[in-house]
Design a protein around this motif. Structure first.
Motif, PDB file in Angstrom:
ATOM      1  N   GLU A   1       0.804  -1.224   0.000  1.00 47.05           N
ATOM      2  CA  GLU A   1       0.000   0.000   0.000  1.00 47.05           C
ATOM      3  C   GLU A   1       0.834   1.270   0.000  1.00 47.05           C
ATOM      4  OE1 GLU A   1      -3.320   0.573  -0.054  1.00 47.05           O
ATOM      5  OE2 GLU A   1      -3.752  -1.539  -0.396  1.00 47.05           O
ATOM      6  N   VAL A   2       2.086   1.161   0.449  1.00 56.36           N
ATOM      7  CA  VAL A   2       2.937   2.353   0.480  1.00 56.36           C
ATOM      8  C   VAL A   2       3.091   2.932  -0.924  1.00 56.36           C
ATOM      9  CG1 VAL A   2       5.267   3.164   0.910  1.00 56.36           C
ATOM     10  CG2 VAL A   2       4.165   1.668   2.544  1.00 56.36           C
ATOM     11  N   PHE A   3       3.202   2.047  -1.906  1.00 54.71           N
ATOM     12  CA  PHE A   3       3.339   2.538  -3.282  1.00 54.71           C
ATOM     13  C   PHE A   3       2.095   3.295  -3.737  1.00 54.71           C
ATOM     14  CE2 PHE A   3       6.595  -0.911  -3.736  1.00 54.71           C
ATOM     15  CZ  PHE A   3       7.640  -0.068  -4.038  1.00 54.71           C
ATOM     16  N   LEU A   4       0.940   2.802  -3.314  1.00 56.08           N
ATOM     17  CA  LEU A   4      -0.291   3.498  -3.698  1.00 56.08           C
ATOM     18  C   LEU A   4      -0.325   4.884  -3.073  1.00 56.08           C
ATOM     19  CD1 LEU A   4      -3.086   3.573  -4.987  1.00 56.08           C
ATOM     20  CD2 LEU A   4      -4.009   2.575  -2.911  1.00 56.08           C
TER      21      LEU A   4
ATOM     22  N   VAL B   1      13.450  14.968  -6.796  1.00 57.66           N
ATOM     23  CA  VAL B   1      12.565  14.183  -5.929  1.00 57.66           C
ATOM     24  C   VAL B   1      13.422  13.310  -5.007  1.00 57.66           C
ATOM     25  CG1 VAL B   1      10.797  12.396  -5.889  1.00 57.66           C
ATOM     26  CG2 VAL B   1      10.676  14.214  -7.581  1.00 57.66           C
ATOM     27  N   ALA B   2      14.443  12.674  -5.567  1.00 52.71           N
ATOM     28  CA  ALA B   2      15.319  11.834  -4.752  1.00 52.71           C
ATOM     29  C   ALA B   2      15.935  12.657  -3.623  1.00 52.71           C
ATOM     30  CB  ALA B   2      16.410  11.219  -5.619  1.00 52.71           C
ATOM     31  N   GLY B   3      16.369  13.860  -3.952  1.00 47.25           N
ATOM     32  CA  GLY B   3      17.023  14.703  -2.965  1.00 47.25           C
ATOM     33  C   GLY B   3      16.096  15.061  -1.813  1.00 47.25           C
ATOM     34  N   ILE B   4      14.844  15.376  -2.145  1.00 50.15           N
ATOM     35  CA  ILE B   4      13.899  15.727  -1.081  1.00 50.15           C
ATOM     36  C   ILE B   4      13.703  14.541  -0.143  1.00 50.15           C
ATOM     37  CG2 ILE B   4      11.481  16.291  -0.610  1.00 50.15           C
ATOM     38  CD1 ILE B   4      11.506  17.918  -3.211  1.00 50.15           C
ATOM     39  N   HIS B   5      13.503  13.359  -0.715  1.00 46.16           N
ATOM     40  CA  HIS B   5      13.268  12.190   0.146  1.00 46.16           C
ATOM     41  C   HIS B   5      14.540  11.796   0.886  1.00 46.16           C
ATOM     42  CE1 HIS B   5       9.133  11.624  -1.049  1.00 46.16           C
ATOM     43  NE2 HIS B   5       9.481  11.846  -2.302  1.00 46.16           N
ATOM     44  N   ALA B   6      15.699  12.002   0.246  1.00 43.35           N
ATOM     45  CA  ALA B   6      16.955  11.698   0.936  1.00 43.35           C
ATOM     46  C   ALA B   6      17.101  12.596   2.159  1.00 43.35           C
ATOM     47  CB  ALA B   6      18.132  11.880  -0.008  1.00 43.35           C
ATOM     48  N   ALA B   7      16.748  13.872   2.011  1.00 41.52           N
ATOM     49  CA  ALA B   7      16.873  14.796   3.125  1.00 41.52           C
ATOM     50  C   ALA B   7      15.973  14.364   4.282  1.00 41.52           C
ATOM     51  CB  ALA B   7      16.511  16.213   2.677  1.00 41.52           C
ATOM     52  N   ILE B   8      14.782  13.887   3.943  1.00 42.01           N
ATOM     53  CA  ILE B   8      13.890  13.445   5.014  1.00 42.01           C
ATOM     54  C   ILE B   8      14.438  12.173   5.664  1.00 42.01           C
ATOM     55  CG2 ILE B   8      11.534  12.723   5.562  1.00 42.01           C
ATOM     56  CD1 ILE B   8      10.611  14.387   3.188  1.00 42.01           C
ATOM     57  N   LEU B   9      14.997  11.282   4.836  1.00 40.42           N
ATOM     58  CA  LEU B   9      15.528  10.029   5.379  1.00 40.42           C
ATOM     59  C   LEU B   9      16.694  10.263   6.332  1.00 40.42           C
ATOM     60  CD1 LEU B   9      15.312   7.694   2.287  1.00 40.42           C
ATOM     61  CD2 LEU B   9      14.245   7.305   4.506  1.00 40.42           C
ATOM     62  N   LEU B  10      17.424  11.347   6.109  1.00 34.88           N
ATOM     63  CA  LEU B  10      18.515  11.640   7.031  1.00 34.88           C
ATOM     64  C   LEU B  10      17.978  11.843   8.443  1.00 34.88           C
ATOM     65  CD1 LEU B  10      20.786  14.019   4.920  1.00 34.88           C
ATOM     66  CD2 LEU B  10      21.452  11.856   5.964  1.00 34.88           C
ATOM     67  N   ARG B  11      16.742  12.363   8.504  1.00 38.11           N
ATOM     68  CA  ARG B  11      16.154  12.594   9.821  1.00 38.11           C
ATOM     69  C   ARG B  11      15.317  11.422  10.288  1.00 38.11           C
ATOM     70  NH1 ARG B  11      13.241  18.104  10.248  1.00 38.11           N
ATOM     71  NH2 ARG B  11      13.650  18.650   8.087  1.00 38.11           N
TER      72      ARG B  11
ATOM     73  N   SER C   1      11.583   5.433   7.708  1.00 41.86           N
ATOM     74  CA  SER C   1      10.315   5.607   7.018  1.00 41.86           C
ATOM     75  C   SER C   1      10.265   4.777   5.740  1.00 41.86           C
ATOM     76  CB  SER C   1      10.106   7.076   6.681  1.00 41.86           C
ATOM     77  OG  SER C   1       9.163   7.196   5.660  1.00 41.86           O
ATOM     78  N   ARG C   2       9.334   3.820   5.677  1.00 38.36           N
ATOM     79  CA  ARG C   2       9.215   2.999   4.477  1.00 38.36           C
ATOM     80  C   ARG C   2       8.768   3.832   3.286  1.00 38.36           C
ATOM     81  NH1 ARG C   2       5.191  -1.070   5.210  1.00 38.36           N
ATOM     82  NH2 ARG C   2       5.592  -1.737   3.112  1.00 38.36           N
ATOM     83  N   PHE C   3       7.878   4.762   3.585  1.00 36.36           N
ATOM     84  CA  PHE C   3       7.355   5.627   2.527  1.00 36.36           C
ATOM     85  C   PHE C   3       8.506   6.319   1.792  1.00 36.36           C
ATOM     86  CE2 PHE C   3       5.737   9.779   1.140  1.00 36.36           C
ATOM     87  CZ  PHE C   3       4.588   9.411   0.465  1.00 36.36           C
TER      88      PHE C   3
ATOM     89  N   THR D   1       4.012  14.709   4.791  1.00 35.95           N
ATOM     90  CA  THR D   1       4.407  13.302   4.716  1.00 35.95           C
ATOM     91  C   THR D   1       5.406  12.938   5.803  1.00 35.95           C
ATOM     92  OG1 THR D   1       6.347  13.637   3.330  1.00 35.95           O
ATOM     93  CG2 THR D   1       4.229  13.420   2.213  1.00 35.95           C
ATOM     94  N   MET D   2       5.829  13.950   6.566  1.00 36.12           N
ATOM     95  CA  MET D   2       6.917  13.655   7.504  1.00 36.12           C
ATOM     96  C   MET D   2       6.386  13.148   8.845  1.00 36.12           C
ATOM     97  SD  MET D   2       9.546  16.699   6.660  1.00 36.12           S
ATOM     98  CE  MET D   2      10.761  16.269   7.846  1.00 36.12           C
TER      99      MET D   2
END
Ligand code: HDD
Ligand code: HEM
Ligand code: HEM
Lengths: 355, 430
Positions: free
Chosen positions: B45-48, B195-205, B209-211, B429-430
């Motif tokens: 469901e995460v993909f959806l 897009v990758a950069g935005i999600h990478a920045a969130i993943l650093l924190r 997060s699976r999303f 989304t955070m």
């Protein structure tokens, strides 16, 4: 009769492309026009069902407005490809109103999505709603002003005097005049009428909401009649050529008769609550008005100096364009049908699924 | 400010604004389709959720892209009526085909965004795919027009008048393929890495997060191949420029003298009065090698051309350096990500890679703006290379600074709003 046969024998590639251009404008007016009208009704939403009205308008417009909007781009592209001289003449003299129209288009489209997708906070949404609705109201007026000033022949005259007259005489007075403004208000009234009639169908079986839009459609019909009379009156002086075509031409009486029949049918059908018939008749009425204008200008694109033949691109361009348009239509028509079928009666169904 | 300069500024602002939304409009549908496809395949469901999130953000960007594109179609006439009167019959064909691409894009976008529950899963995925394809098609058609302005074929002139035209030859001009390819890669690379950069920045924190993990992987799948291919495609473009627009090549390289075995200059500032490029790092024979694949090839310098045909040098040279620098950085980071992915199958634990990805977030869009500056300013003083001068194309309407300022204000306002809305969405989304 003889003028009709002369008309048909004069039809060539340039006339066919010009016809397709009017067809595209026709599609824009029928589909995009109603989206503008919807904006006006958003602005004027009132009564106990105010929010329901706005909701219905937003739901009807949302999935289709971008597609409806492309018709305008098609008109522009056809114009600069097939009739470059006409395009440059209009773009020079009508720089100011076209710019105003563009600003209106930008504000309207962005405000609409900002409202739908932005903050869910009520006050912010309302502010975007007002921006959307005001831009929807102003833009069709400017579009009508542009058409009116072309029809009046003043654009062509001004174009011939560039460099020899004052700024305002060339770039302002051809369009900031009573006749074009009357045509602008006429266009707004027509779009408002069209939108209200469409919305009676969109409302499905919510009878109260349907009657709200029925009343609005009838009021808009009065406004249409009023501004048509004003424009006709002013045109005697401002656009004698058009008026001659509209009342005098050999086809004119037929077009007029059909326009009148559809207008009366639309109103009677609204009165008798036959909303689907009303929608058909209103669409026919607007179509006939548009073609009446186009035929009255014939053979000019920018009366009284730039004719279809004079402005037209070399025949190799026109031939390729026609082939391209044919191929494009093969893709477009089924896609468009699919879109409209997928979302037909969407507002009514949305209610079903939420209850 | 002269009317000509005002017109050029307005054109540049409008295109510079539009191109960002256009790139996103080309690439985001592909990402959404990828996510939806993964959801159908894995049932995760995460993909959806991801597909729906991206769709919601993109809807705003699409609309702004559509209205700013409409402005452009009219502006061609409002600002450059003589250009359009001249060029319309020759390049109207790709513009008309683009019109149909817009139709399919807008139609199936409506179906995609609003049809989640109305049509079958397969039809929905197909609609998304059609949006992605027509976005790419519209980019190809419009860039063909621009390529024709750089290398105008299909028109013969005699005495300043058009003698004959061949619209097909105009469409298939010598730069069409290179420029369209480079533009498409730019769109996928810029959007994918952003897009990758935005999600990478969130993943650093929030590393767990699976999303955001799924989002990062998908974005990298699209962005990295494009970013790695981009320098190769840029080299193809540069060689075409070397053959057809030697003045532009000399300007973007800061090459004043004609010489054999010309050096490649990295950085530097072209000093027009002294006729040399200062402070550049020179790679001996590099330019001859890159432009003609021969270390001894002769490269024509600006001095070989009349001064009035020189483009403004600083923006062209600096723009080119900026594009190549950012492009190299993007390609290196992409290679790094690809290697980590191949070796460990998981980029998430490499905090340094995530940091690097976060840094390159805006690079693609900046490179795009720089690249268009090179192309357009580098063609000056011509609007159609060698045939029509920009100064002869501009409208006779005076006071052009007024509409220019109006559009500038409009674009600044819209940008601020769009940035705020997107930031709010990301934060949700955070
Ligand atoms: C993500 C964006 C991006 C990146 C990373 C690059 N470019 Fe680029 N470049 C563009 C985005 C772009 C562009 C904005 O899309 C242009 C403008 C016109 C065109 O066709 O593409 C462009 C034009 C352009 C031109 C001019 C073409 C012309 O005037 O006809 C050259 C010579 C290059 N590029 C070369 C390169 C090289 C050698 C790169 C090496 C890394 C590079 N580009 C990376
Ligand atoms: C089909 C695509 C395009 C067409 C038909 C086109 C057309 C034009 C025209 C007519 C001008 C004015 C004359 C001139 O100054 O060169 C211009 C200028 C310019 N355009 Fe393009 N353009 C296209 C694509 C782009 C894009 C996508 C961008 C960038 C994002 C861009 C950036 C610019 C810039 C920066 C200028 C100003 C040049 C200057 O100030 O010297 N162009 N373009
Ligand atoms: C003079 C140059 C340009 C003109 C006149 C122009 C015109 C337009 C128009 C009218 C639209 C709106 C279509 C709609 O209503 O849906 C549009 C959208 C679009 N344009 Fe441009 N455009 C230009 C430059 C470019 C360039 C250089 C690209 C290349 C990447 C591009 C790619 C797109 C894409 C992909 C869309 C649809 C995406 C979206 O809606 O966000 N355009 N353009």
């Amino acid at each position: 009769m003889s003028s009709a046969s002369a008309f048909f024998s004069s039809i060539g590639l340039p006339e066919i492309i010009a016809g397709i251009m009017v067809l595209a404008l026709n599609a824009y007016v029928l589909m995009g026009g109603a989206d503008y009208g919807g904006g006006l009704w958003d602005l004027l939403a009132s009564g106990p069902r105010r929010d329901a009205q706005r909701d219905l308008i937003a739901k009807s417009i949302a999935p289709i407005w971008e597609a409806n909007h492309v018709w305008l781009i098609v008109v522009v592209v056809l114009m600069f490809t097939a009739f470059p001289l006409a395009f440059s003449t209009l773009a020079i003299v009508l720089h100011i109103p076209i710019t105003l129209m563009l600003i209106g288009i930008v504000l309207r489209g962005s405000a609409f999505v900002f409202r739908s997708y932005g903050s869910s906070e009520r006050r912010t949404r309302r502010r975007w709603g007002v921006a959307f609705a005001s831009a929807s109201t102003v833009t069709p007026i400017v579009l009508g002003v542009i058409i009116g000033s072309v029809a009046s022949g003043d654009v062509a005259t001004a174009s011939g005097r560039i460099g020899a007259a004052r700024f305002t005489e060339i770039f302002v007075s051809p369009w900031l005049a009573p006749f074009p403004i009357a045509v602008g208000l006429f266009a707004l009234a027509l779009f408002a009428f069209l939108a209200a009639v469409y919305l009676t169908v969109e409302a499905g079986d919510d009878a109260a909401l349907r009657d709200d839009f029925r009343a609005r459609a009838l009021a808009a019909a009065l406004a249409v009649a009023f501004f048509a009379a004003v424009a006709l009156f002013l045109s005697r002086r401002a656009a004698p050529r058009v008026i001659e075509g509209v009342v005098g031409g050999s086809w004119a009486w037929l077009l007029h008769l059909c326009t009148a029949i559809s207008a009366v049918t639309a109103i009677l059908a609204l009165w008798g609550r036959n909303f689907r018939l009303a929608r058909l008749a209103a669409a026919a009425q607007i179509t006939l008005i548009l073609w009446g204008w186009a035929v009255s200008q014939y053979p000019f694109i920018v009366p009284m100096t730039v004719s279809i033949r004079q402005a037209s691109a070399p025949s190799v361009t026109l031939t390729l364009l026609l082939i391209g348009l044919g191929g494009g239509a093969l893709v477009l028509i089924p896609s468009l049908r699919y879109l409209l079928r997928t979302f037909a009666g969407r507002a009514a169904e949305a209610k079903e699924s939420s209850s | 400010m002269s009317d000509l300069l005002a017109a050029r500024t307005q054109m540049a602002l409008s295109l510079g604004f539009h191109i960002v939304f256009a790139e996103i409009g080309i690439a985001m549908p592909l990402l959404m389709v990828l996510a939806e496809w993964r959801w159908r395949r894995t049932g995760d469901e995460v993909f959806l959720r991801l597909a729906k999130r991206w769709a919601k953000g993109s809807a705003i960007l699409f609309a702004v892209g559509a209205v700013s594109g409409t402005v452009l179609s009219f502006e061609l006439g409002l600002l450059w009526p003589h250009f359009m009167q001249f060029a319309g019959p020759i390049i109207g064909l790709p513009f008309s085909l683009e019109g149909f691409a817009f139709f399919t894009e807008a139609i199936f976008l409506g179906v995609y965004l609003y049809g989640w529950n109305r049509i079958s899963p397969r039809a929905h995925l197909t609609a998304g795919l059609l949006v992605a394809m027509s976005g790419a098609a519209s980019a190809i058609f419009v860039v063909m027009v621009n390529a024709w302005m750089n290398t105008p074929t299909g028109v013969t002139m005699s005495g300043g008048q058009i003698a004959s035209i061949d619209p097909i030859a105009g469409m298939l001009n010598p730069s069409s393929f290179q420029q369209s390819l480079h533009m498409l890669l730019a769109a996928y690379a810029a959007t994918g890495l952003a897009v990758a950069g935005i999600h990478a920045a969130i993943l650093l924190r929030k590393p767990d997060s699976r999303f955001h993990r799924r989002a990062l992987t998908l974005a990298l799948m699209m962005g990295t191949p494009a970013a790695i291919l981009q320098p190769i495609s840029g080299d193809v473009s540069a060689r075409t420029v070397a053959i057809w627009q030697p003045t532009k090549l000399a300007a973007l390289e800061g090459q004043f003298a004609t010489e054999r075995g010309a050096p490649l200059r990295i950085g530097g500032w072209p000093d027009v009065d002294a006729q040399r490029t200062r402070f550049a790092l020179e790679v001996p024979r590099g330019l001859s090698l890159l432009a003609f694949h021969d270390i001894d090839a002769e490269v024509k310098g600006l001095a070989a051309f009349p001064r009035e045909n020189w483009p403004p040098l600083p923006p062209v040279h600096v723009g080119f350096q900026l594009m190549v620098g950012l492009g190299t950085a993007m390609a290196l980071v992409s290679l790094w990500a690809a290697v980590v992915m191949a070796r460990t199958g998981d980029v998430m634990r490499h905090r340094w890679l995530l940091r690097a990805l976060a840094i390159v977030t805006p690079f693609g869009f900046i490179a795009t703006e720089a690249g268009w500056t090179v192309t357009e300013v580098g063609r000056q003083p011509w609007v159609v290379q060698g045939i029509l001068r920009t100064a002869d194309a501009v409208t006779p309407m005076p006071g052009l600074i007024v509409p220019m300022l109006a559009f500038a204000a409009l674009y600044i306002g819209l940008s601020a709003i769009v940035v705020r809305l997107i930031m709010t969405m990301v934060r949700e989304t955070m």
